[in-house]
Every structure is written in structure tokens, then in C-alpha cells.
Design an enzyme around this catalytic site. Sequence first.
Site, short mmCIF file in Angstrom:
data_model
loop_
_atom_site.label_atom_id
_atom_site.label_comp_id
_atom_site.label_asym_id
_atom_site.label_seq_id
_atom_site.Cartn_x
_atom_site.Cartn_y
_atom_site.Cartn_z
N HIS A 57 0.83 -1.22 0.00
CA HIS A 57 0.00 0.00 0.00
C HIS A 57 0.87 1.26 0.00
O HIS A 57 0.78 2.06 -0.93
CB HIS A 57 -1.00 -0.03 1.16
CG HIS A 57 -1.61 1.31 1.45
ND1 HIS A 57 -2.40 1.98 0.54
CD2 HIS A 57 -1.52 2.13 2.54
CE1 HIS A 57 -2.78 3.14 1.08
NE2 HIS A 57 -2.26 3.25 2.27
N GLU A 85 1.49 5.84 12.50
CA GLU A 85 0.15 5.53 12.99
C GLU A 85 0.01 4.06 13.38
O GLU A 85 -0.57 3.73 14.39
CB GLU A 85 -0.87 5.91 11.90
CG GLU A 85 -2.31 5.73 12.29
CD GLU A 85 -2.77 6.72 13.36
OE1 GLU A 85 -1.97 7.60 13.73
OE2 GLU A 85 -3.91 6.60 13.83
N ASP A 86 0.58 3.19 12.54
CA ASP A 86 0.27 1.77 12.68
C ASP A 86 1.39 0.91 13.26
O ASP A 86 1.20 -0.28 13.48
CB ASP A 86 -0.10 1.17 11.30
CG ASP A 86 -1.38 1.79 10.77
OD1 ASP A 86 -2.08 2.43 11.57
OD2 ASP A 86 -1.65 1.65 9.57
N ASP A 148 -2.83 8.69 -1.18
CA ASP A 148 -3.23 7.64 -0.24
C ASP A 148 -4.70 7.29 -0.45
O ASP A 148 -5.09 6.12 -0.58
CB ASP A 148 -3.00 8.15 1.19
CG ASP A 148 -3.44 7.15 2.25
OD1 ASP A 148 -3.26 5.94 2.02
OD2 ASP A 148 -3.94 7.60 3.30
#
Length: 735
Positions: A57, A85-86, A148
Site C-alpha cells: 500500500h 500511525e500503525d 493515499d
Amino acid sequence: MSKYSNVAHYQDFNELLEIMKNSNNNYDTRKIQKAYNLAEAAHGDQRRVSGIPYILHPTSVACIVAGFGMDSDSIIAALLHDVVEDTEYTLDYVRKEFGRDVANIVDGVTKISKIKLYSREEQQAENVRKMLIAMSNDIRVIIVKLADRLHNMRTIECMPEQKRRDKSRENMEVFAPIAHRLGMTAVKEELEDLSLQYLDPIGYKEIEDALSLRETERERFIERKKKEIVKAAKLPHSNLMVYGRVKSINSIYRKTYMRNKSIDEIYDIFALRIIVDTVQECYNLLGVIHDLYNPIPNRFKDYISTPKPNMYQSLHTTVIDKDGITFEVQIRTWEMHSTAENGIAAHWKYKLGFTRIVNSKKARELDENINRIKDILRAQIDADDSTDIIRNIRNDFDQHEVYVFSPKGDVFSLPEGSTVIDLAYLIHTEVGNHMVGAKVDQRIVPIDYKVKTGEICEILTQKDSHPRRDWLDICKTSSARSKIRQWFKREKRDENIVEGKMMIERELKRSNISLDNEQLEELLQFMLKKNKFNTVEDLYASVGYGGIQLWKVMPRIREEYNTKFKPEEDETPIIKQPVQARKRRITSGVTVEGMEDCLIKFSHCCNPLPGDEIIGYITRGFGVSIHKRSCSNIPVDISTAEEPERYVNVRWNDEVQDSFRTTLDIICTDRTGLLADVTIALSSMHIFIYNLITRQIGGGRALITATIDVNNRAHLETIVKRLISIKDVEDVKRY
Ligand code: MN
């Protein structure tokens, strides 16, 4: 989906390298590789809902960003956009490894993701506004975010239907309009078409089918026109490109369903685009086209001399051929084409190229150009009437406002210089009243911390905590201040009532007015209605808290007393001399404008004498104090004083017979018997002497300080004259 079917859903790092290689840009490949390695390690075994490795991604997003022609930092930020963020890697880490710009872009993209874009309708405009604000910081934030979003839309099929629809609405209402404003037409159209597919699958299919029915027909038509134009243009083939333009499904959808036209009524389903090298050739070709076909009146638009606010430039004309088929022709240069497709991103492309050849002048021009575009975008927000979203939003980029986010993504705007206290009260009065501290971007900050645009602020509260009085001085907004006051007013009501009643009684006592509770309540009734109080207690509380300032209302209360309560038989003045006044200290002699019989006090800082220019100051509870106009405690310009209304005009009464105390400094050459001479001179004039001090001041001189009673200024001048005539007295000054 014929138009976008050439786009692979997932691209890997080799494809990114390939795109970079094929561009003319000078990329920092080593740094980009490093970013990819980090992203790959960070996302590890993570997979997307579809089961595809997560790393694909961000890599695909980076490919889209690179395809726009964006710079290394944008590509790196795209690769890292989900890392903070992840995964366990922090923004600080990204900043340390890849620099501030990359960290800022990643941070911006993360923050935009947290904004609730599709909530209640009335919040929509607000949220869009915040995105634009975030964007104006570094426009690359929004470009990476659009990439994105575009990639997520390309791969959204495996998501639940509700999620697809939500995202699609966000695109229609927020992202596509922003892409439009940035001139990124390709992104805008793809986002819209992908979204329409989920929002109205049946309508979408109808148009798609109708278009494909006409596909062969259209292709043949365009082939024919191409030949005619190329032949008539008389330009070398390499300098000219003619192709059939495929209108986006969404734009046809809007025209057919919303303007109620049939597909055949839409002119520009048949459309040609001609791309040439120079602006001159654009206008030449327009002439050629208008020679070949009949132009339809009022359909010609010159966006070259007058670009659209989003920088779009082209010539548009609609013509009709001899078979009666209408079609639109767009003519533009390659540079205009690049801007038309990629908008603001195209400008980075040029900037990069020019920076590489170190043509700083050109680079600077482009910088100015980008700034100009930003200005245009800002101005457009006022001008645009095609969408309601951004309408009526003025002062969008008001630099006197800051915008902060709650951890949940709600956005709050505050005046510049606002503190976390202001934010707390803006969020909710109860949040403010129970605030114990605040976190900004996850860090604890002091209570007087001034918030800045883009910061994520969390207000920490505790049930049993309450506001502090010093907050009143710290906070910036009047609404926070009044809410803090409100709290004190409410929470401390009992104390305020006692205090307020005491203050009024004390003040009345000064005027020798003494009333019992019942009388006092009756006296104050007239105040209630006027101030919308229900009870006298409300009034006391307000006075006690300071909502009503006593010095302002006391004259009216006294007046009320005089008309209603003053015993008729008692003709003596209400104001009497203060008990503590000395025998010779007289308190009248001065008239205060607009106030009769008020308590007067001569200030000790300047001891005014009759004849001096004077001014009155309404004190809190001690009547009017009289100062010399030149006193250092009185502002030169009253209007600049903190409470100018407290200054009142006063004047000396014509016949002042009282005496006033004043102090004189007598400077003299010291000698035996001098003090005796001074004392004799004063007593020979019947002057009352309070105090007499002598001290050496060096150089054989002495200073005699005499505090005496004088009648007025003229009297003082006589005394001074007499003292100066004494041998060895050099000077006499009023203290
Ligand atoms: Mn993402």
C-alpha cells in the site's frame, strides 16, 4: 472502467524505482531506499483486509506521488505515511532519520486521517476548512493524502459496503473538490468515478454501458477528425498531438441525471484534445478549427489569457461539423497539459528540474508561482459558487486564528495566542471547570501553553478539580474568562453574598447611613429589576463577586436613599467629616462635578493646595480622592487609564478658608542660628508648624524640611518669599 483499467492496483518497489528512473527528476535514491527498508521492516507481516502484504500500500502510494512528479521527501513521506500511525516507530524517529520536512508531511497526513470528514453536514464545511489549513502549511501533505486516498479507493472492493459508501461520500464532498481546487484533475476524476460506482452503481452502469455502445462509433469519428485537423494544421507531426478525450463518467452522470439531459445532448462526449508546443500555436490552431467547422456561439472560452483559479489553462471551443455532429475541442501546450492533469503537483516537477540545474532565479520564480497559486486558492474559496461546501467561509486563512485537533479529530478554532485553558472552555464549560492540565502532541504542557495550528490537544480533567483565579489572567478569550468568572460566581455564592452585603453596608456607613436588613432590602429594590436580579441576595452576590462595581452604583443608591429614606426633619448634610480627621484638617473646599456632598480626601502623594490644578479619583469605598493634575500617580492622558470613568472633574470652591497641610524643602548654607531664623519667620506669619527637620546635605549646606499649614496657593507663595529672604536660604521648594 475502461478509463482507469490500465492502472495496476498494487505496485512494488521495483516499479517505484522504474517510475523514478523514467522521470527527469534527480531523486535521492539512497534515502528513498532507506525509507522503503524502514517501512518494510515496520509493517512486517501486516496485511491489508484483502490479504495483500501491507507494504504494497505505501509503496503504491509512493508510486502515485512519484507519478505526479513530486520530490524525494514526498515519496519518502508516502512510503512512511502509515508507519507512525500503525507501527511502533515514532514521529521523532522519522524526524531524526529523514528530516523535519518528511516528519511534517507524515504528521500532517496522519492528522488529516483523524479528522472526521463525514459527520454531520454542518460540520462538513468546517472540516474541509481545516484540511485546507493543514494543507497550506505544506501543500505536499494534501498531495500525499490524495494519493493515499486514491490508492485506497482503487483497492476498496474488499471492504464492507457501508465503509465503501462512507469513503465515497467523503471523496465526493471533500477530497475531489480539494483535488479540483489544486488543479489535480486526473485525481479528481478518478476519485469521483470510483466513488460514483459505489454511491449509485446502477446509474454508473447505465452510463458506462451507453458509452461503450458508442465506443466504436466514437473511435471512428475521432480518427476521422484527427486526420482532418492534422492535415489542416500544417504542423510537423512531432509538434502536434490530437486525441479523443474521454469525459469522466461522473461528469456525464451529473449532466444527464442532474440537468436532465440525454447522453446524446451532451456536446463533449465527443471531444478532442490538441496539444502543441507553444501558446502561439494554440491560437493558430483555434483559427484552423474554426475554419474547418462552424463554431457554436458562446461556447468559446479562453482559459489561456484568463486561467481558471486552479491554474488550468486551455482554449475551449465547441463546433459542429458538416454532418451535424457537435463536439468540443480543447487546445493547450504540454506545460498547460501537465498542469491540467496534475495541477499544483506539476509545479513541483518543474521546480525539481530547475533546482537540479541550479538556476536559482528560475527556482525562485517557481516558488513565487506556488505562493501565488496558494493565494489564488485562498481567494477562490470566496469566489467559488459551484459547491456549497466552501461557500460562505471567509477568512479561511485568517492568520489570527489557530486550529487545533482533539485526539478524536474534532477541530477547534481559537484566536491566536489562546492557551489550553481557552481550548478547554471552548470544548465544554465542564471540561474547563475540571481541567487539571493538558497534553499537546502527547506531551504534558504548562497551563499557560499557547496552542498552535495543527496540534493535537488533549485536556486532562479531574472530577474534583476546579478553576483557579489566576486563570483569569492567563486565558486569552473573553468567553473563557467569563466562564471562569461564572464558576466563581456560582460556586462561591454564599461567600459572595456575605461579602457583597458587607461592602454595601460599609459604604453606606461612610455616608452615615445606617439601615436594618429590611430597610436595606427596600432601599435596594430599585436595583433588582434593572439588573434582572430576582432577590437582593443576587445583588449582594454580584457586588461581592465584582459583577457590579460598587463605586459605579453607590451615587445612585445614595440618591435613592435621599429621595426615599432621608428623614425630612434632618437637614444636616449626610456626609460628615471622617471621625479620624484632625482638628485643622478640613475636608471641604472642593466641588466634585456631578456629585454633591460626597466624601473627599486629599491625597498624600501630592498634597494639593487651593489654586493647584486638580482632578478627582473615585476610590473604592473612600470617596473621591483629590490629586494635583500633575501628580505622578495620575496618567497624563486620562483616556489611557485603566478605568478612565473613575476620574472626575473637581474644582476648588471660590472661598476657601480652610487650611491645608503642605511640606516645604528649604535649602540653605548651614550656619548657627539658621533654624531659629526660619522658625521665627514662620511663627511671625502665624503659621502652624507640624514638623521641622534639619539635616546636612554635604558641601556645607543643610536641608530643612518643614510641614506647615497654609490657606491656599497665594498664601504659600507669600510664605516662600518670606523664607527666601532669610540670609543664607538658597531655595524653597514645595515637597
Ligand atoms: Mn494509507
